[in-house]
Design a protein around this motif. Structure first.
Motif, PDB file in Angstrom:
ATOM      1  N   SER A 180      48.592  17.913  53.757  1.00 38.27           N
ATOM      2  CA  SER A 180      49.591  18.964  53.938  1.00 38.27           C
ATOM      3  C   SER A 180      49.232  20.259  53.212  1.00 38.27           C
ATOM      4  CB  SER A 180      50.974  18.466  53.503  1.00 38.27           C
ATOM      5  OG  SER A 180      50.962  18.087  52.149  1.00 38.27           O
TER       6      SER A 180
ATOM      7  N   LEU B  87      54.200  19.056  59.422  1.00 37.94           N
ATOM      8  CA  LEU B  87      53.668  19.030  58.070  1.00 37.94           C
ATOM      9  C   LEU B  87      53.777  17.633  57.463  1.00 37.94           C
ATOM     10  CD1 LEU B  87      52.470  20.767  55.811  1.00 37.94           C
ATOM     11  CD2 LEU B  87      54.801  21.234  55.056  1.00 37.94           C
ATOM     12  N   ARG B  88      54.871  16.961  57.721  1.00 35.30           N
ATOM     13  CA  ARG B  88      55.104  15.629  57.160  1.00 35.30           C
ATOM     14  C   ARG B  88      54.067  14.611  57.660  1.00 35.30           C
ATOM     15  NH1 ARG B  88      60.875  13.603  58.239  1.00 35.30           N
ATOM     16  NH2 ARG B  88      60.098  13.956  60.320  1.00 35.30           N
TER      17      ARG B  88
END
Length: 119
Positions: free
Chosen positions: A89, A83-84
């Motif tokens: 996101s 996700l980062r």
């Protein structure tokens, strides 16, 4: 037989170790779908040991492997890493939630509600 990505096989071996508790390569082999080779599972276990994800102790001529980390924490960290590094996101989270079953949505909702009460 189709080949699966190495990361997937590592995850399957970790899951098998997590469920079975301390186990040898031969014992884990029967718990991995797709009939992988003994040497493949053994190699994966050696790599997981080198990464610090499993511990091992001698049991006669073989090793008995045990999970060295909390599986939930390990998976959550991987999800967070993915996700980062995503450029969007919000889109990733949206697609993740869209793929959840109704039961998983309910679980996520309960977790978020509980978290909201803690803060």
């Amino acid at each position: 037989m189709s080949r699966r990505p190495l990361g997937q096989l590592e995850a399957e071996v970790l899951a098998a170790v997590s469920v079975s508790g301390p186990a040898t390569t031969a014992e884990l082999l029967s718990r991995i779908p797709g009939d992988p080779a003994y040497t493949t599972i053994n190699t994966i276990l050696f790599r997981l040991h080198d990464k610090g994800l499993v511990t091992r102790e001698r049991d006669g001529r073989q090793y008995r492997y045990r999970l060295a980390v909390d599986e939930a924490r390990l998976v959550a960290d991987k999800m967070h890493d993915h996700l980062r590094y995503a450029s969007d996101s919000s889109s990733v989270l949206s697609q993740f939630v869209d793929a959840l079953s109704p039961e998983e949505v309910d679980e996520l909702r309960q977790i978020l509600e509980h978290r909201g009460k803690r803060t």
